[in-house]
Motif scaffolding. Structure first.
Motif: not given
Length: 585
Positions: A232, A230, A241, A202, A206-207
């Motif tokens: 957001f 990914l 994503s 993280h 964003a992840t």
């Protein structure tokens, strides 16, 4: 520590317990039995008594900079292997036959009395481990796990094949909020777990998640998937994503219900010309992009697009593969308690079409005309096909009124085939039609599906009364020379439930459901005509702050026309008792 114990007792009788297709089904024949299985779930409903006990022990380390955790599982299964594998909680992964593990001595069985499919197995296994930053900025996981994030049109975890114990019954395509349950009762698992490694990181909104894992597969085969996603997430419903997936399947050749593998053939019979071929060496790549955002304070929107590239060895026509696509646009408007949603879809016949059998041959029990039908019988699909199946395009309209004494959810959908299921199309590498059987090129027609859904919940002071209704209609015209192409039937399903919350610790319900089919499949005359009535009663009781008990009793009666003209009656009835105790310390 988390643990559960299950007790399952099914008593059943009737000629439908020994279907004429049974012996061939055990050997992998595409001709599936009409009975004995529960039409709500496609799980076998055969006599036997089973017991399951499982405990997961978790050890944790919490430090100033890093955290770590590990889970070890203890499991025991005894009694009827079929009842244990399909009617209890999802079994511990290392002896779960649906994942491909063979520690449990499960084989397909058609017992007519208890004690005819007995076995036992036990295991102590490490199941999961994780290590990551204390602030949650990154975590590495290994073992059996569920994904943290996934866009379902790119990848969805394989659907559970067990009937997760609940105190109610619902339609497979329900518009409702699920069966009654205590707030402390664990939610159902999202699907069968992945087995491998996963890194989640993280930063701000964003992840990033990177995954490399094995999927459920038959003994002797291996399916491995690598996924990067990914996301957001701006909060309040605004989310963007991107996902990328790569799948490789190796090992033994697979017997598939497609016609683009080697040695393709259609198997004539009372359920129509069922396709089979032999397939191997599959590779698929899928890329997807999704955006969910607000068009205004009252209107939300979603857009999804996916592209897939598929190839395989041991096929009839190498080089005939080409990309497939998935497209979805939806709008949702809100006003007070009411919500109106309109979605348009296109799921092309070459999108996400890798053939992925579950870990047990003939994992899904259902006759050829079953609906909601499994995708290609005993296999699962990489992408979610619960909204619409492969080779379909169309729209769905939903309307809902929530959070009041009377709640209403209603829907209507129309989906048509994108391309006809002709022999020329189905011989092309990667072309899949998930339901209608193949046609000759000079007799091609397009099939259509309508779906009607209604869920009503009334909440007077004394109880909660719900009606859960779905009706799927399927139709495909035929030319005069090919009556075997004709499909025209409906599958109405309805469940009426009365539930009452006696206290924060006790909830109970009683209800009745009916699942029926009427019409024709691979015939111009009526050859599909049956129903299953299911009456049920159940309760959940919180014994303390640490444990709770679930009890459900259901009585099912099946009656209808035989699956083979002038064949034996498929009628049977069954009574199933499920008891589960859960503990958390």
């Amino acid at each position: 520590m988390d643990s559960y114990t299950n007790f399952i007792d099914t008593a059943a009788s009737g000629s439908g317990l020994a279907p004429p297709e049974g012996p061939g089904f055990v050997m992998g024949s595409p001709l599936s039995p009409m009975t004995p299985y529960d039409t709500w779930s496609s799980a076998p409903q055969t006599p036997g008594i089973a017991g399951i006990a499982q405990a997961n022990v978790t050890a944790q380390y919490i430090g100033a900079r890093y955290d770590a955790a590990a889970i070890v599982g203890f499991g025991l299964v005894t009694g009827s292997m079929q009842n244990a594998a399909y009617w209890g909680e999802n079994l511990m992964p290392t002896f779960n036959p649906h994942l491909g593990f063979t520690n449990l001595p499960y084989t397909i069985a058609f017992p007519t009395h208890a004690n005819q499919d007995e076995g036992s197995a036990s295991a102590i296994s490490p199941l999961f481990g994780s290590f990551g930053a204390h602030d949650g900025s990154w975590t590495l996981r290994g073992g059996f796990f569920d994904l943290n994030q996934s866009d379902k049109f790119v990848f969805v975890q394989p659907v559970l094949q067990n009937v997760t114990p609940t105190i109610g019954v619902q339609t497979a395509e329900t518009l409702g909020n699920g069966p009654p349950a205590l707030g402390s009762w664990p939610s159902p698992e999202p699907g069968l777990p992945l087995h491998g490694f996963d890194l989640t990181a993280h930063r701000g909104i964003a992840t990033l998640e990177l995954t490399d894992a094995a999927l459920p597969s038959l003994p002797g085969t291996a399916a491995r998937v690598s996924i990067a996603s990914l996301v957001f997430d701006h909060g309040e419903g605004t989310r963007y994503s991107a996902s990328l997936l790569h799948l490789v399947i190796g090992g033994d050749l697979l017997s598939a219900t497609t016609l683009y593998g080697a040695n393709p053939m259609t198997n004539p019979g009372p359920q129509g010309p069922l396709p089979t071929s032999t397939l191997g060496g599959q590779v698929e790549t899928i890329a997807g992009f999704r955006a969910a955002f607000h068009l205004s304070s009252a209107i939300d929107s979603v857009a999804e697009i996916g592209r897939a590239w598929y190839d395989a060895a041991n096929v009839l026509e190498p080089g005939t593969n080409r990309p497939g696509g998935f497209y979805h646009v939806g709008f949702s408007g809100h006003r007070g308690r009411a919500t109106l949603t309109i979605d348009g879809y296109r799921f092309e016949p070459r999108y996400a079409t890798a053939i992925l059998p579950y870990g047990t041959p003939e994992n899904v029990w259902s006759v050829a005309w079953s609906w909601p039908g499994p995708w290609l019988k005993s296999t699962y699909q990489l992408a979610d096909n619960t909204q619409l199946g492969v080779n379909r395009q169309g729209y769905r309209i939903r309307y809902g009124v929530d959070k009041g004494p009377l709640e209403v959810h209603a829907s209507f959908a129309t989906f048509r085939q994108v391309e006809p299921a002709t022999l020329s199309n189905e011989h092309q590498l990667g072309f899949v039609e998930g339901f209608f059987l193949p046609q000759f090129d000079d007799a091609a027609t397009l099939g259509i599906q309508h779906q009607y859904g209604l869920w009503i919940a009334w909440h007077p002071s004394f109880a909660d009364l719900t009606l859960d209704y779905i009706n799927d209609t399927m139709h495909r015209d035929n030319t005069p020379a090919h009556p075997e192409d004709h499909v025209s039937y409906q599958a109405p399903q309805a469940v009426l439930t009365l539930a009452h919350t006696f206290s924060k610790a006790v909830v109970g319900d009683i209800g009745f459901g009916r699942y029926a089919m009427l019409g024709s499949f691979a015939s111009t005359s009526t050859n599909v005509n049956y129903f299953q009535n299911t009456a049920f009663i159940g309760a959940q009781l919180a014994e303390s702050g640490y444990g709770a008990v679930l009890i459900q009793l259901r009585r099912s009666t099946f009656a209808g026309l035989p699956s083979i003209p002038n064949g034996p009656s498929p009628n049977y009835h069954a009574t199933t008792l499920v008891v589960e105790q859960r503990l958390h310390f």
